[in-house]
Enzyme design. Structure first.
Site, short mmCIF file in Angstrom:
data_model
loop_
_atom_site.label_atom_id
_atom_site.label_comp_id
_atom_site.label_asym_id
_atom_site.label_seq_id
_atom_site.Cartn_x
_atom_site.Cartn_y
_atom_site.Cartn_z
N VAL A 1 -4.27 2.25 -0.48
CA VAL A 1 -5.76 2.57 -0.57
C VAL A 1 -6.52 2.58 0.86
O VAL A 1 -6.37 1.70 1.45
CB VAL A 1 -6.74 1.62 -1.65
CG1 VAL A 1 -7.92 2.09 -1.75
CG2 VAL A 1 -5.83 1.61 -2.79
N ALA B 1 3.51 -14.42 11.73
CA ALA B 1 4.39 -14.32 10.37
C ALA B 1 5.08 -15.96 10.35
O ALA B 1 5.42 -16.44 9.25
CB ALA B 1 5.15 -13.38 10.32
N LYS C 1 -6.25 6.14 -6.02
CA LYS C 1 -6.79 5.25 -5.08
C LYS C 1 -7.83 4.21 -6.13
O LYS C 1 -7.94 3.15 -5.98
CB LYS C 1 -7.27 5.52 -4.06
CG LYS C 1 -6.10 6.10 -2.85
CD LYS C 1 -6.69 6.96 -1.84
CE LYS C 1 -5.68 7.49 -0.86
NZ LYS C 1 -6.30 8.48 0.04
N ALA D 1 16.96 4.39 5.33
CA ALA D 1 17.40 5.61 4.77
C ALA D 1 16.20 6.69 4.96
O ALA D 1 15.01 6.62 4.86
CB ALA D 1 17.72 5.24 3.13
N1 HSE Z 1 -4.21 12.96 1.84
C1 HSE Z 1 -4.64 11.57 1.86
C2 HSE Z 1 -6.12 11.92 2.67
C3 HSE Z 1 -3.78 10.70 2.77
O1 HSE Z 1 -6.63 12.84 2.96
O2 HSE Z 1 -6.87 10.86 2.52
C4 HSE Z 1 -4.06 9.13 2.74
O3 HSE Z 1 -3.88 8.52 1.39
#
Ligand code: HSE
Length: 438
Positions: free
Chosen positions: A131, A33, A204, A43
């Site tokens: 994603v 970096a 996604k 938090a």
């Molecule tokens: N619930 C999602 C999956 C987790 O099973 O792929 C990852 O986004």
């Protein structure tokens, strides 16, 4: 140079993984970096963090207090869900902070608003972890494939759904039992219907399509069908015909518009993506210059997802001092160059089909069905008729068809279901070749 100061919202599975990876690999990360990256404030709802390296962190319960701290350069949002994540991210942007998030639902639903706000403020919002977890698919689509006109993207982008289908096929297990195991292993979303009904994959896919084609995020236009109606019999018949059933997110550019759809899909079993099993994810991208490329890896989990979050932190750190105009655009294309090409309604999508129906075992039944398909211009590729079970008078008939527009198939199915010799509903699963000429 002073380390970059990070405020972390959420110290659960991914937050804890992010803290640990940053701490463990801090020297390598700083060498990449150009300066150190340090979580100074966090938090969290929890009060103890047994497996997390929290050294150097001040931990509180109020995420807004972290977002408002003047010394924080980058806010990492790992709370998930729509609210208060949206409010926190917009406030961070308004405070002039860069944001890294793993929140696919937030980006899919509110990304257009968030990126517009970030553009105005000249800050970055990075979302690689949103994603396919640890697979750097955003980076690949946005940068590595930037020379290409992307033709289509097909992905196994929900690990829970893939795990269920794999266990049904390999071990003959039932849907509900495998889902319970996926939940116990921590793969499933808080609301598992997001996994099995395709909503998580649709989030996604919305992001993938925007980056692949330079269109706005349009989650409401995704055709979404889950896997809860896929039976073991369908999985077995598909196998006998040389196919695997996968829960695919698929987006394709056509002359009439963009296809944007999530549904169970028969894929020829010899395709690499048909052999992606268990909780693993894979994304197949077809570019006009490069041809098909496949990206495979863990789509969920503590450190695989942290890998993507930390990569975003490195990316943001490297470009902190660059002119905002010279950064990689959030959605790959310049914001004033997005396309308004329409998303096709599902009725207009063209695909091939697997059909399964329960019919009376007597002469003329198949002829009636094939006549209806012929009337609709639907050409049959293969037919499989199973023996009656015991003394039953009905049999299962399975048909594979060539490509046809969905509207015609809907009309054909309606007429087939109205035949007195056909019992119950026709099961329809779409079929895609996913080959290099597709
Ligand atoms: N619930 C999602 C999956 C987790 O099973 O792929 C990852 O986004």
């Amino acid at each position: 140079m002073n380390p970059v100061k990070v405020g972390l919202l959420g110290l659960g599975t991914v937050g804890g993984g992010t803290a640990n990876v940053l701490a463990r690999n801090q020297e390598e990360i700083a060498r990449r970096a150009g300066r150190g990256i340090q979580i100074t404030h966090a938090a969290a709802r929890e009060t103890s963090f047994p497996d997390v390296n929290t050294e150097g962190m001040t931990i509180g319960t109020d995420p807004f207090a972290v977002v408002d701290r003047p010394e924080i350069d980058i806010v990492v949002e790992l709370i998930g869900g729509y609210e208060p994540a949206r409010e926190l991210v917009l406030r961070a942007i308004d405070n002039g902070k860069h944001v890294v998030t793993a929140n696919k639902a937030l980006i899919a639903m509110h990304g257009n608003e968030i990126f517009a706000a970030a553009q105005r403020k000249g800050v970055m919002v990075a979302f690689e972890a949103a994603v396919a977890g640890g697979i750097p698919i955003i980076k690949a689509l946005r940068e590595g494939l930037a020379a290409n006109r992307i033709e289509w993207v097909a992905g196994i982008i929900n690990g829970t759904g893939n795990f269920i289908l794999t266990e049904m096929r390999d071990k003959g297990r039932d849907f509900a039992e495998v889902l319970a195991e996926a939940q116990a292993l921590g793969y499933a979303e808080a609301d598992p219907t997001f996994d099995v009904e395709g909503i998580d994959a649709a989030h996604k896919l919305t992001i993938i399509a925007a980056i692949a084609f330079g269109i706005p995020l349009q989650f409401d236009k995704v055709y979404t069908e889950g896997i809860s109606h896929v039976t073991r019999a369908d999985v077995d018949y598909a196998e006998q015909l040389g196919y695997r059933i996968k829960h695919l997110g698929l987006t394709r550019r056509t002359a009439r518009g963009i296809e944007l759809r999530v549904h169970p899909t028969l894929i020829p079993h010899r395709r690499l993506i048909a052999n992606v099993d268990g909780v693993m994810n894979a994304v197949l991208v077809k570019g006009d210059a490069v041809g098909p490329t496949l990206y495979y890896g863990a789509g969920a989990g503590r450190e695989p997802t942290a890998s993507a979050v930390v990569a975003d932190l490195v990316d943001v750190t490297r470009t902190l001092t660059t002119d905002p105009e010279n950064r990689v655009p959030h959605l790959a294309f310049q914001p004033d160059a997005l396309s308004d090409i329409p998303v096709l309604p599902m009725e207009e999508v063209e695909t091939a089909y697997y059909l399964r129906m329960q019919v009376e075992d007597r002469p003329g039944v198949l002829a009636d069905i094939t006549r209806i398909l012929g009337d609709q211009g639907i050409s049959i590729e293969a037919v499989l008729q199973k023996e009656p079970v015991g003394s039953a008078s009905d049999v299962s008939v399975i048909m594979l068809t060539h490509r046809v527009v969905e509207r015609r198939m809907n009309q054909a199915i309606e007429r087939i279901e109205a035949l007195p010799t056909v019992e119950g509903r026709v099961t329809r699963i779409r079929m895609e070749p996913l080959d290099k000429d597709d």
